[in-house]
Design a protein around this motif. Sequence first.
Motif, PDB file in Angstrom:
ATOM      1  N   GLU A 124     -27.277  81.968  69.097  1.00 38.51           N
ATOM      2  CA  GLU A 124     -26.707  80.662  68.770  1.00 38.51           C
ATOM      3  C   GLU A 124     -27.806  79.643  68.516  1.00 38.51           C
ATOM      4  OE1 GLU A 124     -22.988  78.287  70.623  1.00 38.51           O
ATOM      5  OE2 GLU A 124     -24.757  78.297  71.917  1.00 38.51           O
ATOM      6  N   MET A 125     -28.871  79.705  69.306  1.00 35.42           N
ATOM      7  CA  MET A 125     -29.986  78.778  69.121  1.00 35.42           C
ATOM      8  C   MET A 125     -30.661  79.003  67.775  1.00 35.42           C
ATOM      9  SD  MET A 125     -31.618  78.802  72.979  1.00 35.42           S
ATOM     10  CE  MET A 125     -32.945  77.672  72.535  1.00 35.42           C
ATOM     11  N   LEU A 126     -30.848  80.263  67.402  1.00 39.39           N
ATOM     12  CA  LEU A 126     -31.475  80.560  66.109  1.00 39.39           C
ATOM     13  C   LEU A 126     -30.598  80.085  64.958  1.00 39.39           C
ATOM     14  CD1 LEU A 126     -32.927  84.134  66.748  1.00 39.39           C
ATOM     15  CD2 LEU A 126     -34.218  82.021  66.377  1.00 39.39           C
ATOM     16  N   ASP A 181     -32.320  74.573  62.849  1.00 38.42           N
ATOM     17  CA  ASP A 181     -32.629  73.495  61.912  1.00 38.42           C
ATOM     18  C   ASP A 181     -31.640  72.336  62.002  1.00 38.42           C
ATOM     19  OD1 ASP A 181     -34.815  74.930  60.845  1.00 38.42           O
ATOM     20  OD2 ASP A 181     -33.448  76.094  59.572  1.00 38.42           O
ATOM     21  N   ASN A 182     -30.740  72.410  62.943  1.00 34.96           N
ATOM     22  CA  ASN A 182     -29.722  71.371  63.128  1.00 34.96           C
ATOM     23  C   ASN A 182     -30.143  70.490  64.308  1.00 34.96           C
ATOM     24  OD1 ASN A 182     -27.444  69.839  63.774  1.00 34.96           O
ATOM     25  ND2 ASN A 182     -26.007  71.486  63.261  1.00 34.96           N
ATOM     26  N   MET A 183     -30.800  69.385  64.002  1.00 36.78           N
ATOM     27  CA  MET A 183     -31.348  68.540  65.056  1.00 36.78           C
ATOM     28  C   MET A 183     -30.238  67.982  65.946  1.00 36.78           C
ATOM     29  SD  MET A 183     -33.876  65.221  64.811  1.00 36.78           S
ATOM     30  CE  MET A 183     -35.180  66.244  64.125  1.00 36.78           C
ATOM     31  N   ALA A 200     -27.781  67.889  71.309  1.00 43.41           N
ATOM     32  CA  ALA A 200     -26.573  68.007  72.118  1.00 43.41           C
ATOM     33  C   ALA A 200     -26.690  69.168  73.103  1.00 43.41           C
ATOM     34  CB  ALA A 200     -25.348  68.189  71.220  1.00 43.41           C
ATOM     35  N   ASN A 201     -27.248  70.272  72.644  1.00 48.50           N
ATOM     36  CA  ASN A 201     -27.418  71.436  73.503  1.00 48.50           C
ATOM     37  C   ASN A 201     -28.372  71.133  74.656  1.00 48.50           C
ATOM     38  OD1 ASN A 201     -29.144  74.378  73.734  1.00 48.50           O
ATOM     39  ND2 ASN A 201     -26.918  74.467  73.831  1.00 48.50           N
TER      40      ASN A 201
END
Length: 251
Positions: A68-70, A74-76, A81-82
Amino acid sequence: MNLRLEKQGAVARLVIDRPDARNAINMAMWEAFPSLIAEAEDDPAIRVLELRAADGAGAFSAGADIKEMLANKDNMGWREANQAEINRVQYELARVDLPTVAFIDGDCIGGGCGLALACDIRVATKRSRFGITPGKLGLVYPLHDVKLLTDLVGPGQAKRILFTGELLDAEEALRIGLVEILSDSADALIEQILAASTFSARENKSFVRRVLDGQVADDSMTLGMFDAAFGREDFEEGSQAFLEKRKPNFK
């Protein structure tokens, strides 16, 4: 559900149940933690909170969901939020107004190890392995969790664990203070906690947190907390049981 709260008498259990991903914690699970912690904390019948994996899961937790992190690297907005959700969970779990026990059976890695660090006491089976692996991914472990680790094992061992990312077996984890007890169950420890005063456990937990956060001397609040305990029912029952040479029956 991948994360749920189960209640049995005076014990609430936060159960991680995502066996297909070795109990990796995804964003939805991080978001679910705070309300479940609050539900346990707000229930007057609950006296101990246990964090554990579902039976047969094969791992306590492999850590944060790397896939999920990978997918969101590229989604700042997602990354921010994470990070905020992880930090919130760790902070609230470390400070929940209940004694907390992590029961660890199997691998306890990365963010999963962070969850165990945030609990008051760690009980592990001899099958367990421990590791904090951001060094193998080129990442950084959250500062709050580094403090939790350093508070437990000291700066030298914390650096060894963080720098190498190596997996430690249960015996090594016990030796350096990463876990407190090796056992196939946390039940005996939980029964011991329940046999003592929950009021005392909660107040002493808050005192330990003050010490870990840098307080070195009493202030008016801690002196007042110490003094007020003498007027509570728990002291009356505990002292009477001592005089009568029986086990106390705390309500």
